[in-house]
Design an enzyme around this catalytic site. Structure first.
Site, short mmCIF file in Angstrom:
data_model
loop_
_atom_site.label_atom_id
_atom_site.label_comp_id
_atom_site.label_asym_id
_atom_site.label_seq_id
_atom_site.Cartn_x
_atom_site.Cartn_y
_atom_site.Cartn_z
N ASP B 325 10.66 -13.08 11.88
CA ASP B 325 10.57 -12.21 10.72
C ASP B 325 10.40 -10.78 11.21
OD1 ASP B 325 10.78 -13.69 8.44
OD2 ASP B 325 8.75 -14.49 8.65
N ASP B 362 -0.49 -1.73 -7.91
CA ASP B 362 0.03 -2.37 -6.70
C ASP B 362 -1.03 -2.37 -5.61
OD1 ASP B 362 1.44 -3.27 -4.57
OD2 ASP B 362 3.19 -1.97 -4.89
N GLU B 366 1.73 -1.15 1.02
CA GLU B 366 2.80 -0.21 0.69
C GLU B 366 2.44 0.57 -0.59
OE1 GLU B 366 3.47 -3.38 1.45
OE2 GLU B 366 5.15 -3.50 2.86
N ALA B 395 10.07 -12.20 -6.07
CA ALA B 395 11.25 -12.26 -5.20
C ALA B 395 12.52 -12.21 -6.03
CB ALA B 395 11.22 -13.54 -4.37
N LYS B 396 12.40 -12.59 -7.32
CA LYS B 396 13.58 -12.64 -8.16
C LYS B 396 13.96 -11.24 -8.66
CE LYS B 396 15.12 -15.50 -11.90
NZ LYS B 396 14.53 -16.25 -13.02
N LYS B 412 9.42 0.46 -9.70
CA LYS B 412 9.90 0.82 -8.37
C LYS B 412 10.34 -0.49 -7.69
CE LYS B 412 5.90 0.36 -5.36
NZ LYS B 412 4.92 -0.40 -6.15
#
Lengths: 561, 697, 89
Positions: B325, B362, B366, B395-396, B412
């Protein structure tokens, strides 16, 4: 002296281009490519397949292939045994030769089926023309073709192809390689003065007025396939030393080349199958160096002669005891190394009379079994050594060892081990038993260290399927006949079964792509390491008997006893 | 409840902090214990498991009998036969003991390692949650897979399991050495699995047990490093066959020798034949083989990696593709917002404002870095946080954001997704958007687009930082023939920039978890062995598919179970070290085998000429050994002493350098092949001189 | 057809009991019984060794050599087992 070395050099110089060409041709034959013999041979082969109900398009597994080898060889062996014991009522027996004893017949049948042709008899006074042609001549083709087929199947498996069909390979070996070459070679031999007749022996009156019976017969065709097929069973008792088998230097050259050409060419056949000519040349070079060094050892030994004789003469003379003067020391030494290296077993001089270096080299050749090696099987042994080398060196580079991208794992090591073990078992154990009872069993003519060489040579020759005799041994007894049978069978069929299973398991492995972490097997380094491993394995196994046989004898000569 | 078979209780707080990488395991008394063990292992039932040593062991007994009665097998010439035979018996005895010692030391070190681990594992009292909701106190050893337990602050977690309720911080230092406590909560991919032996330091958790007693992965690690349940690896088995074959060959050679020799009247005594046999069979590698294997496992454990089988460790050496990864392995885990690039005639302040609005909920690093950058540019939250609604990343959708109290939607996320979002709201795409997107990608950064409703404001440049030194390691791997494939969710341009900078051989951009399996399967179809690391539940199938799957200890239980190794430090780059350990294991075996076989040449030259002196082959005695007896004894003494001399090498392994296969072969053949031929000539001669000067023979 | 039990009809009961005892012992403690049978086998081999070696050795050495030969054979078989079933070692 220089003439002798020139003869040797010339022979091996002709060898290189010859085997290169032949190797390519054999690859074409067994890869099913077009060859110039197709128009004549394809219909013939199709007929044979039809008659034999051979499903020539079906590939066999390792077991099937091995079973076919064993079954066909068994049938051939029984057939030939019957011909031996019934030869009195069969045709072409002008001198009414009686059938041999059951144990001699058994030994001879097994010996010829296994492509060994160890002879405990004299051909001209034991077997009728019919027996020589139909039984022995027949086996010379089929046993040689069996070996070639196994060798090809092994190469196929190693290079990741299916093993093919034994009956097809057997047929192709004969129709495409052995038969055409034999026809050409036989004609050349006739031209060079080798007889080919069914007439009975000639009785002549010599210049001295004495009567002499000169044996003759259908020799020329027999002689050539004897050499080409690594058979070695002579028409006459003294084999290729007989002027009717091998009349002159020209016939000697051709017969020497015939011995070595197929086993040496198979290395190139492999290279084409594996699509790796570089490795082909490296392996050829490695075996070639072994070959040349052994020739040099034997030739120098013969050239320097017997120190005991030289002391009496007061000068150095080549050892000519047991040699044909028309061949001299050089051609005899070359022949001796070639015949023991290729498992042909034909002789053009008495190996018993070789100096200790010659005895050492001939024995060592049969211990290693890969200085060209037997028909088909010799190349296979070379690759078994290669696989063992790959295993040890592969570990040393930190990966599961691979050969041609296929992993060498437990099964492969077990099978390679069986092949490695058969030889010491089939040579050392019977030798030890025989030497434990020297008076009752051995029949040694020349006691001391030479006696050890005689006994060990006999069993080594049997187990390596060579067939040459050190001679000087009373080997026509029931003990020798039967005990040699065990070595013959073990030395032939156990390795063949193991080789085919090994090929089968290699063929079915998923190839691993090559990376810089992969150990390349087509490098000088790896080939050198392989040579070292071959020498060490061979030397370690047989060093004690060599030390007590030819090496001790050499020191004995050197110290003048 | 008591469990009679359980080990003595130990306090859970063992020497925990001392066990990271340099395991200060208790080596006191290690050698004494090993010496004792090496005599215990003389039991024939143990010896029979090691064919080479078993032969030596039988030889010891026969020579011991010959020391009592030298004429047992008939008359033999010579004087002082008793002493000579007794010396042979003693040397053979010590050969066996030395081999046992090598194994015992390796096992002892493993045991010490295991004891340190076991100290974390003890028979604790677990609070088992019964179906009716009541709590029963039971011994932790009675817990079964599927049981539910409750742990509260101060408890030691009694078994591996998965958190199903509660939030708590857990001290995992006992197994990871990391002293900062870790937050555990249900549902989350990473944080929901707990390991037996760790300690809960706040709050309480309800846990579903996922492993039966003795099957947890600490138990597996203990079994492995102790060598107790060590099954042989494939290459070790193949090597065992080879050693057995060599043994068989020499057994036949030596057994047939007496009759051949007696034919030329140079009979050899049985004691000397046994000495010859022992000198020839590969005792060096035979004695060290199991120690090498155990030490290999031990080295893996020292790296704080739990391997479930030796097979997996060995497979590491064969790996030809590493699937890695990007995040956390090649780059430092956290990408940080570096710059806002306005598009569509917006100002940088406007972008900062929208980016801040989109990131207030969030919690990812990040997201936090975006908030920090925006605040630095003067942006403030101008709405009521409690009335707004956070939209989680999935993820979708590949977007996150906030639904503002006034009905506005700020988002975003991946540029394509945001474009789609804007289009669905009827907005126009800015012409300079793609330009900015490309600029960020070319820098190797991750571009995130920010928008409000149907208007794209700009691009956030998330900067990826490639781990220092990673390029060198990939270079090393390439030289060893290992290909690296980087998987990343980034777009192609970003991925290619990072791939180039890090020096990986191949990359898969915009990868989904399914892509991982696909990559692995594709490589495997070509015959390659693939290793990968993973932590999430959705990595589990890929971990199972890979030949070597290394799960992070911080990962989910599913991932750990699918993998064949678990890295307790959760450091994905460790895979590279594992490749080295695997290779080292094989090289050590191969090198010692070569050395052992190469030694035989010198031993032959030492023994054969002197025992057949009557055959007149003394000239082969090129070492000029003093007498038959001293030659035989010095070959045997060398043979015995070389085993302890090589124990350190067997335990630490042959030094591995990242070279190509041919270079490695050249090096190792030179050292162990050629060295193995020459060294014994010198050593045997020296021992011979010593023996002669002492007057022993 | 009536089966004739050789043991019952022709051999003394003591012998049969002896064999049964051996069988029972074999199940309980195989090793000593195997050694015992091996030594019985050596009673056949030892005279052969004695005869082969001629006058060089005495009876005791012949017996010991016979045992040594059997031991070597046993070791060889053991190593073959290792070669073909290396997993068990």
């Amino acid at each position: 002296m220089w003439q002798g070395f020139f003869q040797i050099t010339l022979t091996i110089l002709i060898l290189v281009p010859l085997v290169h060409f032949l190797g390519r041709y054999m690859a074409r034959v067994f890869l099913g490519d077009k060859t110039f013999l197709d128009p004549i041979m394809v219909p013939l082969e199709r007929t044979i397949y039809l008659l034999g109900d051979v499903r020539y398009k079906d590939d066999m597994t390792g077991w099937q292939y091995a079973r076919s080898v064993l079954l066909s060889n068994l049938v051939m062996g029984i057939l030939v045994y019957l011909i031996f014991v019934l030869q009195l009522i069969l045709p072409l027996n002008p001198t009414s030769l009686n059938p041999p004893s059951w144990d001699l017949a058994l030994h001879t049948a097994i010996s010829f089926v296994t492509n060994t042709n160890q002879q405990h008899y004299s051909g001209e006074t034991t077997f009728s023309y019919f027996t020589q042609i139909a039984a022995l001549g027949f086996l010379m083709f089929t046993s040689s073709a069996t070996g070639l087929a196994v060798g090809i199947a092994f190469i196929r498996g190693l290079t990741g192809k299916l093993l093919g069909n034994f009956y097809v390979d057997l047929t192709l070996s004969i129709t495409r390689i052995l038969l055409p070459l034999s026809i050409v070679g036989g004609l050349i031999l006739i031209f060079l003065g080798v007889p080919e007749t069914l007439a009975s022996p000639e009785t002549v009156t010599t210049l001295e007025g004495a009567k002499q019976v000169i044996a003759r017969g259908p020799v020329a065709h027999f002689e050539f396939i004897k050499q080409l097929g690594e058979n070695g069973g002579g028409f006459f008792g003294i084999n290729s030393a007989h002027p009717f088998e091998n009349p002159n230097s020209a016939s000697n050259l051709i017969e020497t080349l015939a011995m070595v050409c197929i086993p040496a060419a198979l290395i190139f056949t492999y290279a084409i199958f594996a699509n790796n000519l570089k490795q082909g040349w490296l392996l050829f070079g490695m075996v070639f160096i072994f070959y040349v060094v052994l020739i040099a050892i034997a030739a120098v030994g013969e050239f320097q002669g017997n120190p005991l004789v030289n002391n009496i003469l007061g000068e150095q003379q080549p050892n000519l005891e047991g040699k044909e003067v028309r061949f001299g020391w050089a051609q005899t030494a070359l022949w001796a190394i070639t015949t023991t290296g290729t498992m042909c077993g034909a002789v053009n001089g008495m190996h018993d009379s070789l100096m200790p270096p010659g005895g050492f080299s001939t024995l060592f050749n049969m211990f290693l079994q890969m200085v060209w090696g037997g028909q088909g099987t010799g190349t296979a042994y070379l690759f078994v050594y290669l696989i063992l080398s790959v295993f040890v060196t592969g570990l040393m580079v930190g990966r599961t060892p691979e050969f041609l991208g296929r992993k060498v794992e437990k099964r492969e090591i077990v099978l390679a081990s069986v092949i490695l073990l058969v030889h010491p078992i089939a040579v050392l154990i019977p030798s030890a038993i025989t030497l434990a009872f020297p008076e009752t069993l051995a029949g040694i003519s020349n006691p001391g260290f030479h006696g050890i060489s005689q006994v060990v040579y006999e069993y080594t020759s049997a187990a390596a399927n060579n067939g040459s005799g050190f001679e000087g041994l009373g080997d026509g007894t029931m003990w020798w006949n039967l005990s040699a049978c065990i070595s013959l069978l073990a030395g032939r069929y156990l390795p063949i079964i193991a080789l085919l299973l090994l090929a089968d398991s290699m063929a079915h492995k998923q190839p691993v792509p090559e990376t810089t972490g992969t150990l390349r097997t087509d490098t000088v380094l790896f080939t050198g390491v392989t040579a070292g491993i071959i020498l060490i394995l061979g030397a370690l196994t047989f060093f004690p008997v060599l030390a007590l046989g030819p090496i001790a004898e050499a020191f004995q000569f050197a110290t003048g006893h | 409840m008591t469990n009679p078979t359980s080990k003595p209780r130990r306090t859970p707080q063992g020497r925990r902090d001392s066990r990271r990488h340099t395991p200060k395991v208790d080596t006191k008394g290690l050698y004494q214990r090993a010496v004792r063990e090496s005599f215990v292992k003389l039991d024939p039932r143990v010896q029979v498991k090691n064919p080479v040593m078993f032969i030596v062991w039988v030889g010891t007994i026969i020579t011991a009998l010959l020391a009592i009665d030298p004429y047992l097998f008939g008359a033999v010439p010579g004087e002082n036969l008793r002493l000579f035979n007794a010396l042979i018996a003693v040397i053979l005895f010590f050969t066996v003991v030395f081999a046992n010692f090598a194994e015992a030391v390796a096992q002892g070190r493993g045991k010490a390692q295991a004891d340190a681990l076991r100290s974390t594992k003890s028979d604790t009292i677990a609070k088992k949650l019964l179906p009716d909701g009541s709590i029963q106190e039971v011994s932790s050893t009675t817990l079964r897979r599927g049981d539910q337990i409750k742990v509260v602050a101060g408890d030691v977690i009694p078994a591996d399991g998965e958190v199903i309720a509660g939030v708590a911080s857990v001290d995992e230092s006992a197994i990871t050495g990391e002293s900062a406590p870790v937050l555990k909560e249900p549902g989350s991919d990473i944080a929901s699995s707990v390991t037996g032996g760790t300690k809960i330091i706040s709050d309480e958790l309800t846990i579903r047990v996922t492993a039966d007693p003795g099957k947890g992965f600490i138990d597996r690690m203990i079994a492995l490093v102790e060598g107790a349940e060590r099954s042989k690896t494939p290459n070790e088995i193949a090597l065992t066959v080879l050693l057995a074959v060599l043994t068989q060959v020499f057994l036949i050679v030596v057994a047939t020798l007496p009759t051949i020799a007696s034919y030329v009247n140079s009979s050899v005594s049985v004691a000397i034949l046994i000495a010859l046999l022992v000198a020839l069979i590969p005792t060096t590698i035979g004695g060290l083989l199991s120690a090498i294997g155990i030490a290999g496992m031990d080295r893996v454990a020292q790296f704080n990696v739990v391997a479930t089988s030796g097979r997996a460790v060995e497979a590491c050496g064969d790996i030809s593709t590493l699937v890695l990864d990007k995040t956390g392995t090649i780059t430092l885990g956290n990408r940080l917002a570096e710059e806002f690039i306005p598009v569509n005639n917006h100002s940088i302040e406007e972008v900062a404002q929208v980016a801040l609005a989109a990131s207030v909920f969030d919690e990812t690093p990040e997201g936090k870095s975006i908030v920090r950058l925006a605040e630095k540019l003067g942006a403030t939250v101008d709405f009521d946080r409690s009335k707004a609604e956070g939209i989680e990343f999935s993820a979708k959708t590949r977007m996150s954001g906030t639904n503002l109290p006034d009905g506005g939607e700020v988002r975003k996320g991946a540029v394509d997704s945001v474009k789609g979002f804007v289009r669905s709201r009827g907005g126009q795409l800015a012409p300079d958007l793609d330009q900015a997107y490309e600029r960020v990608s070319r820098l190797g950064g991750t571009p995130l687009a920010v928008c409000q409703d149907n208007d794209i404001y700009g691009i956030i440049y998330l900067k990826d930082i490639i781990k220092p030194g990673i390029r060198d390691r990939f270079d090393q791997l390439r030289r060893m023939g290992v290909r690296t494939v980087m998987l990343t969710g980034d777009n192609r341009i970003t991925a290619s920039v990072i791939a180039q900078e890090a020096g990986v051989d191949d990359f898969i951009a915009e990868a989904t978890p399914e892509d991982k399996i696909a990559v692995i399967q594709r490589e495997q179809a070509e015959g390659k062995l693939v290793a990968m690391t993973g932590d999430g539940t959705n990595d589990a199938p890929a971990l199972a598919q890979a030949n070597v799957g290394v799960a992070m200890n911080s990962g989910t239980q599913a991932a750990k179970e699918a993998a064949n190794m678990v890295d307790l430090d959760s450091d994905p780059t460790k895979l590279i070290d594992l490749v080295t350990i695997g290779k080292q294991l094989l090289i050590t075996r191969g090198a010692l085998t070569t050395f052992s076989v190469a030694n035989d040449i010198a031993k032959y030259f030492a023994i054969i000429p002197v025992i057949f002196a009557s055959a007149g082959i003394q000239s082969l005695n090129i070492m000029g050994l003093a007498s038959t007896k001293s030659a035989v004894l010095s070959a045997l003494i060398y043979n015995a002493l070389i085993i302890p001399a090589l124990i350190p090498l067997a335990l630490t392994g042959v030094k591995f350098r990242p070279l190509t296969a041919n270079q490695l072969l050249q090096r190792n053949i030179l050292i162990y092949g050629l060295g193995g031929v020459i060294a014994p000539f010198i050593a045997i001669k020296v021992i011979d001189v010593l023996i002669a000067s002492v007057g022993l023979a | 057809m009536k089966r004739i039990d050789l043991f019952d009809e022709f051999l003394p009961r003591d012998f049969k009991e002896g064999v049964e005892l051996l069988k029972a012992q074999w199940r309980r403690r195989p090793l000593p019984i195997q050694l015992f049978l091996l030594m019985c086998l050596n009673l056949i081999i030892a005279p052969a060794v004695y005869a082969a070696a001629g006058t060089e050795i005495d009876r005791r050495s012949a017996w010991a050599l016979g045992m040594l030969g059997l031991l070597t054979l046993g070791l060889s078989i053991y190593v073959f087992v290792v070669i073909f079933q290396p997993e068990h070692f």
